[in-house]
Design a protein around this motif. Structure first.
Motif, PDB file in Angstrom:
ATOM      1  N   ASP B  69       0.837  -1.198   0.000  1.00 45.32           N
ATOM      2  CA  ASP B  69       0.000   0.000   0.000  1.00 45.32           C
ATOM      3  C   ASP B  69       0.877   1.256   0.000  1.00 45.32           C
ATOM      4  OD1 ASP B  69      -2.157  -1.648   0.033  1.00 45.32           O
ATOM      5  OD2 ASP B  69      -2.649  -1.351   2.135  1.00 45.32           O
ATOM      6  N   LEU B  70       1.962   1.200   0.785  1.00 43.78           N
ATOM      7  CA  LEU B  70       2.880   2.343   0.802  1.00 43.78           C
ATOM      8  C   LEU B  70       3.476   2.576  -0.583  1.00 43.78           C
ATOM      9  CD1 LEU B  70       4.593   4.496   2.256  1.00 43.78           C
ATOM     10  CD2 LEU B  70       6.254   2.693   2.785  1.00 43.78           C
ATOM     11  N   GLY B  71       3.767   1.455  -1.280  1.00 45.25           N
ATOM     12  CA  GLY B  71       4.310   1.573  -2.629  1.00 45.25           C
ATOM     13  C   GLY B  71       3.337   2.288  -3.557  1.00 45.25           C
ATOM     14  N   TYR B  72       2.084   1.876  -3.514  1.00 48.26           N
ATOM     15  CA  TYR B  72       1.075   2.543  -4.353  1.00 48.26           C
ATOM     16  C   TYR B  72       0.947   4.009  -3.963  1.00 48.26           C
ATOM     17  CZ  TYR B  72      -0.725  -1.898  -6.196  1.00 48.26           C
ATOM     18  OH  TYR B  72      -0.874  -3.085  -6.838  1.00 48.26           O
ATOM     19  N   ARG B  73       0.912   4.237  -2.664  1.00 50.42           N
ATOM     20  CA  ARG B  73       0.762   5.607  -2.161  1.00 50.42           C
ATOM     21  C   ARG B  73       1.879   6.489  -2.712  1.00 50.42           C
ATOM     22  NH1 ARG B  73      -2.117   9.074  -1.731  1.00 50.42           N
ATOM     23  NH2 ARG B  73      -3.614   7.855  -0.560  1.00 50.42           N
ATOM     24  N   GLU B 281      -5.500   2.437   4.073  1.00 49.25           N
ATOM     25  CA  GLU B 281      -5.940   3.787   4.426  1.00 49.25           C
ATOM     26  C   GLU B 281      -7.453   3.856   4.553  1.00 49.25           C
ATOM     27  OE1 GLU B 281      -2.382   5.521   1.555  1.00 49.25           O
ATOM     28  OE2 GLU B 281      -4.441   6.120   1.194  1.00 49.25           O
ATOM     29  N   LEU B 282      -8.115   2.841   4.010  1.00 45.70           N
ATOM     30  CA  LEU B 282      -9.570   2.780   4.135  1.00 45.70           C
ATOM     31  C   LEU B 282      -9.938   2.430   5.571  1.00 45.70           C
ATOM     32  CD1 LEU B 282     -10.533   0.864   0.890  1.00 45.70           C
ATOM     33  CD2 LEU B 282     -11.350   3.115   1.544  1.00 45.70           C
ATOM     34  N   ALA B 283     -10.976   3.102   6.046  1.00 44.05           N
ATOM     35  CA  ALA B 283     -11.375   2.847   7.423  1.00 44.05           C
ATOM     36  C   ALA B 283     -11.868   1.409   7.590  1.00 44.05           C
ATOM     37  CB  ALA B 283     -12.468   3.832   7.822  1.00 44.05           C
ATOM     38  N   ALA B 284     -12.566   0.916   6.558  1.00 45.15           N
ATOM     39  CA  ALA B 284     -13.171  -0.410   6.696  1.00 45.15           C
ATOM     40  C   ALA B 284     -12.111  -1.504   6.675  1.00 45.15           C
ATOM     41  CB  ALA B 284     -14.171  -0.624   5.575  1.00 45.15           C
ATOM     42  N   ASP B 285     -12.019  -2.237   7.755  1.00 46.45           N
ATOM     43  CA  ASP B 285     -11.022  -3.303   7.878  1.00 46.45           C
ATOM     44  C   ASP B 285     -11.114  -4.340   6.783  1.00 46.45           C
ATOM     45  OD1 ASP B 285      -9.726  -2.405   9.984  1.00 46.45           O
ATOM     46  OD2 ASP B 285     -10.473  -3.868  11.439  1.00 46.45           O
ATOM     47  N   GLU B 286     -12.341  -4.647   6.409  1.00 45.45           N
ATOM     48  CA  GLU B 286     -12.528  -5.753   5.482  1.00 45.45           C
ATOM     49  C   GLU B 286     -12.370  -5.324   4.031  1.00 45.45           C
ATOM     50  OE1 GLU B 286     -14.645  -4.307   7.308  1.00 45.45           O
ATOM     51  OE2 GLU B 286     -16.371  -3.730   6.086  1.00 45.45           O
ATOM     52  N   MET B 287     -11.945  -4.090   3.802  1.00 42.83           N
ATOM     53  CA  MET B 287     -11.759  -3.651   2.424  1.00 42.83           C
ATOM     54  C   MET B 287     -10.294  -3.307   2.163  1.00 42.83           C
ATOM     55  SD  MET B 287     -15.074  -3.257   0.990  1.00 42.83           S
ATOM     56  CE  MET B 287     -14.697  -2.183  -0.353  1.00 42.83           C
ATOM     57  N   GLN B 288      -9.414  -3.960   2.862  1.00 47.03           N
ATOM     58  CA  GLN B 288      -7.994  -3.649   2.758  1.00 47.03           C
ATOM     59  C   GLN B 288      -7.412  -3.899   1.368  1.00 47.03           C
ATOM     60  OE1 GLN B 288      -5.969  -2.686   5.823  1.00 47.03           O
ATOM     61  NE2 GLN B 288      -8.072  -1.995   6.014  1.00 47.03           N
ATOM     62  N   ASP B 289      -8.087  -4.694   0.571  1.00 53.06           N
ATOM     63  CA  ASP B 289      -7.580  -4.959  -0.780  1.00 53.06           C
ATOM     64  C   ASP B 289      -8.090  -3.947  -1.789  1.00 53.06           C
ATOM     65  OD1 ASP B 289      -6.693  -7.189   0.457  1.00 53.06           O
ATOM     66  OD2 ASP B 289      -8.206  -8.517  -0.388  1.00 53.06           O
ATOM     67  N   TRP B 290      -8.858  -2.983  -1.328  1.00 55.52           N
ATOM     68  CA  TRP B 290      -9.533  -2.085  -2.247  1.00 55.52           C
ATOM     69  C   TRP B 290      -8.945  -0.688  -2.215  1.00 55.52           C
ATOM     70  CZ3 TRP B 290     -13.795  -3.690  -5.175  1.00 55.52           C
ATOM     71  CH2 TRP B 290     -14.249  -4.974  -4.898  1.00 55.52           C
ATOM     72  N   SER B 291      -9.160   0.009  -3.310  1.00 52.74           N
ATOM     73  CA  SER B 291      -8.823   1.432  -3.341  1.00 52.74           C
ATOM     74  C   SER B 291     -10.031   2.204  -3.861  1.00 52.74           C
ATOM     75  CB  SER B 291      -7.633   1.707  -4.254  1.00 52.74           C
ATOM     76  OG  SER B 291      -6.434   1.309  -3.645  1.00 52.74           O
ATOM     77  N   ASP B 301     -23.576  25.403  -3.316  1.00 53.55           N
ATOM     78  CA  ASP B 301     -25.017  25.230  -3.187  1.00 53.55           C
ATOM     79  C   ASP B 301     -25.427  23.760  -3.164  1.00 53.55           C
ATOM     80  OD1 ASP B 301     -25.458  27.880  -3.088  1.00 53.55           O
ATOM     81  OD2 ASP B 301     -25.828  28.104  -5.246  1.00 53.55           O
ATOM     82  N   ALA B 302     -24.868  22.993  -4.085  1.00 54.94           N
ATOM     83  CA  ALA B 302     -25.246  21.593  -4.184  1.00 54.94           C
ATOM     84  C   ALA B 302     -24.052  20.802  -4.663  1.00 54.94           C
ATOM     85  CB  ALA B 302     -26.402  21.417  -5.161  1.00 54.94           C
ATOM     86  N   ALA B 303     -23.802  19.656  -4.026  1.00 52.54           N
ATOM     87  CA  ALA B 303     -22.638  18.877  -4.404  1.00 52.54           C
ATOM     88  C   ALA B 303     -22.913  17.391  -4.267  1.00 52.54           C
ATOM     89  CB  ALA B 303     -21.438  19.262  -3.539  1.00 52.54           C
ATOM     90  N   GLY B 304     -22.248  16.624  -5.098  1.00 47.66           N
ATOM     91  CA  GLY B 304     -22.373  15.179  -5.062  1.00 47.66           C
ATOM     92  C   GLY B 304     -20.998  14.550  -5.185  1.00 47.66           C
ATOM     93  N   THR B 305     -20.965  13.241  -5.277  1.00 40.49           N
ATOM     94  CA  THR B 305     -19.708  12.514  -5.273  1.00 40.49           C
ATOM     95  C   THR B 305     -19.603  11.633  -6.519  1.00 40.49           C
ATOM     96  OG1 THR B 305     -19.776  12.431  -2.869  1.00 40.49           O
ATOM     97  CG2 THR B 305     -18.359  10.844  -3.955  1.00 40.49           C
ATOM     98  N   VAL B 306     -18.419  11.572  -7.072  1.00 41.31           N
ATOM     99  CA  VAL B 306     -18.109  10.618  -8.132  1.00 41.31           C
ATOM    100  C   VAL B 306     -16.966   9.777  -7.622  1.00 41.31           C
ATOM    101  CG1 VAL B 306     -17.469  10.325 -10.535  1.00 41.31           C
ATOM    102  CG2 VAL B 306     -18.391  12.493  -9.755  1.00 41.31           C
ATOM    103  N   ALA B 307     -17.035   8.488  -7.791  1.00 41.99           N
ATOM    104  CA  ALA B 307     -15.944   7.658  -7.302  1.00 41.99           C
ATOM    105  C   ALA B 307     -15.752   6.434  -8.170  1.00 41.99           C
ATOM    106  CB  ALA B 307     -16.203   7.239  -5.867  1.00 41.99           C
ATOM    107  N   VAL B 308     -14.536   5.925  -8.125  1.00 42.09           N
ATOM    108  CA  VAL B 308     -14.233   4.639  -8.736  1.00 42.09           C
ATOM    109  C   VAL B 308     -13.710   3.742  -7.631  1.00 42.09           C
ATOM    110  CG1 VAL B 308     -12.644   3.424 -10.269  1.00 42.09           C
ATOM    111  CG2 VAL B 308     -13.812   5.480 -11.050  1.00 42.09           C
ATOM    112  N   VAL B 309     -14.216   2.540  -7.593  1.00 40.71           N
ATOM    113  CA  VAL B 309     -13.821   1.595  -6.561  1.00 40.71           C
ATOM    114  C   VAL B 309     -13.241   0.368  -7.249  1.00 40.71           C
ATOM    115  CG1 VAL B 309     -14.649   0.234  -4.613  1.00 40.71           C
ATOM    116  CG2 VAL B 309     -15.755   2.390  -5.171  1.00 40.71           C
ATOM    117  N   GLY B 310     -12.115  -0.110  -6.761  1.00 43.35           N
ATOM    118  CA  GLY B 310     -11.509  -1.288  -7.377  1.00 43.35           C
ATOM    119  C   GLY B 310     -10.409  -1.852  -6.501  1.00 43.35           C
ATOM    120  N   PRO B 311      -9.773  -2.901  -6.974  1.00 44.66           N
ATOM    121  CA  PRO B 311      -8.654  -3.483  -6.241  1.00 44.66           C
ATOM    122  C   PRO B 311      -7.521  -2.465  -6.123  1.00 44.66           C
ATOM    123  CG  PRO B 311      -9.286  -4.872  -8.114  1.00 44.66           C
ATOM    124  CD  PRO B 311     -10.049  -3.609  -8.226  1.00 44.66           C
TER     125      PRO B 311
END
Lengths: 338, 338
Positions: B69-73, B281-291, B301-311
DNA sequence: TGTTAGCACTCTCGGGGAGAGAGTGCTAAC
DNA sequence: GTTAGCACTCTCTCCCCGAGAGTGCTAACA
């Protein structure tokens, strides 16, 4: 060649055993575990006949038997005893359902969840559509800013559609209100074609463009089918998906928008009727391993679909009554809503 | 201990090679395929150092290296060159997006599909919410039958909520219209608490119960977050999910309603900022393989979120600019809508 | 002091039996 | 018509082994 009574019994036992264990069923297992009072050799003879007649098959020489699509079909049609929805189960279901009464979409999505949980497979529910499916009940204009209004259409099936419309002439909320009232008088209960015709004969004003937008909304609405799906991850735990390729295939296939063709098969079914479509009876070639239990709910005014989708190895005697029960509950709730 | 330049180069190559092949990277592969002009022995020495420092690891003694994870970071932070969204790709995306301009929900779901397709992973988009998130803009009553009306609320984020309200006194559409106009005057821009207080001080009439229902709608709306997700079946084709257990786990985890905790991490991000959260870095323990690569879009005024989730093994240099691009497009479209 | 060739060592992966076990089909007797 | 007995077939699992990949270390070299 009609099935002798004993062969019918054996076929029934094979189906039940296979549904339960997901393993090919041996003659010995039937005698030992299902208490047949003949020898395994006799069972083997009968099984050979059942195989000749196409009710069961063999994965390989030294394996037990598994039901064919014809076997399941016969089982569902004439051998199976439905397992009624128990009083406790009924209570749980109605109790859960009443948590969200009032908001149709949450209610539909909850229904899918409940049904999926009850049968351990994927459940699909579609929003009820009126037969006419696409007449306007009411429209409303809400001021967003001086040159844009939000057009809100209430459709005859109770669903809402919205769209932003630009205004050439700025208007206050009160003016928009008046305008909506005028348009309602002319557009009430109109379908898309009617609204389009009306727009064509109007002068090119803001009102005409609102009517045009409304026509588009109505037509858009006609085509839109809303489906609610749940139970995927639980269904994927079944052994038929142990192979990652198959699992992937199932995930890709059960995207809501691909299910339509599966559900179409029951479009002409009457509310109260529950249909079962097994394996090769499905039109889709690539879904030969699947079965669908499907019912319509509602009445002649508005109707939707409830279905359970899963591998052909499915606990039909549980699934069918539960689909039927949920469908009748939904019909009732739908009536109550009006 | 700071990374020497050569070690940084090697780390970068390891990440790139591993992201591409999904196989542990050997010293020889780097020299042969990536054109390093030192010997594989030297690379091995450097790799051993990188491993000491925690940037890469070893699945087992005789295997190549994979990034930690440090390497990716480190890669994301300082080694990576973003791969810009090409002109053609931009054109394709904007072209697809403009197919459905006008209907926000279809537009959001299309955005998720486009983004998922562009990066080959799961994409999640949330509907923009206003900061106040939960004030009424406008309400409307539509007659369904003499003793039921449909209450339609237009919320300040442009979303609609509906509910059936029983009427003790039958009312015509015209009367309902008047009533709605009166209530609008009193309820405009109110939040749930305000509406509730207003209901409390009113006499027990139909109007009071409408105000009460409205208060409930507003509060319901406050809590509701709408997420659009796509790309699951394509993401599951990645080799990290070759094992059926892992695939099942991923399917169960990526149900939209479980993603919230993942997205919360960026709630305080500014539009324009793109965040990357990797593995541990993810709070969820069980998602340690994910980014997760995540951006906010919209404005104050108004805001939303866009995200990509993957290994964690993700093509960050492609994903980050694409998330950013889509987010900026959405911000723009959102502005245009008002 | 950094780089490199060489080499022993470790670990995985795939293929090839071999044996156990499950289940069948057939035959002959009841 | 039923059943016991038996040969036969096929799968499944385990184990072994060799090939191959890759490392870490050492010693020589620039």
């Amino acid at each position: 060649m009609v099935l002798t009574e004993r062969r019918a019994t054996i076929l029934g036992l094979v189906v039940r055993e296979y549904v339960q264990t997901a393993e090919p069923v041996s003659s010995k297992a039937l005698v030992d575990r299902r208490g047949l009072d003949v020898s395994s050799a006799t069972v083997r003879n009968e099984m050979a006949r059942l195989e000749d007649e196409g009710y069961i098959t063999h994965p390989h020489t030294s394996a037990g038997r598994i039901p064919s699509d014809l076997g399941y079909r016969t089982y569902v049609q004439s051998l199976m005893a439905e397992e009624p929805v128990g009083v406790d189960e009924q209570r749980t279901i109605t109790h859960q359902l009443h948590q969200v009464a009032g908001a149709l979409d949450e209610w539909l999505s909850l229904t899918a969840t409940i049904l999926a949980g009850a049968v351990g497979n994927v459940a699909v529910v579609t929003r009820p559509r009126t037969v006419t499916a696409g007449r306007l009940r009411h429209l409303q204009l809400v001021e967003l800013n001086p040159d844009t209004a939000l057009l809100v259409a209430v459709m005859d099936d109770g669903r809402l559609r919205q769209r932003l419309v630009p205004l050439r002439m700025p208007a206050t909320q009160a003016q928009l209100q008046d305008r909506a009232a005028r348009l309602n008088a002319r557009l009430a209960a109109m379908d898309g074609a009617g609204a389009r015709a009306l727009a064509a004969e109007m002068a090119d004003t803001d009102e005409a463009s609102i009517v045009r937008e409304t026509a588009e909304l109505i037509e858009e609405h006609r085509g839109a089918e809303e489906t609610y799906l749940d139970g995927l991850s639980r269904a994927l735990r079944q052994p038929e998906f142990a192979d990652p390729d198959r699992m992937l295939d199932a995930v890709a296939r059960l995207q809501a928008y691909r299910l339509r063709s599966l559900l179409e098969g029951a479009a002409d079914a009457q509310p109260g009727e529950t249909r079962v479509v097994i394996g090769n009876e499905l039109a889709a070639d690539e879904m030969q391993d699947w079965s669908v239990v499907i019912a319509r709910y509602g009445d002649s005014d508005a109707a939707g679909t409830v279905a359970v989708v899963g591998p052909t190895r499915m606990a039909y005697e549980r699934t069918i009554p539960r689909v039927r029960y949920i469908a009748s509950l939904m019909g009732q709730l739908l009536r109550d809503m009006r």
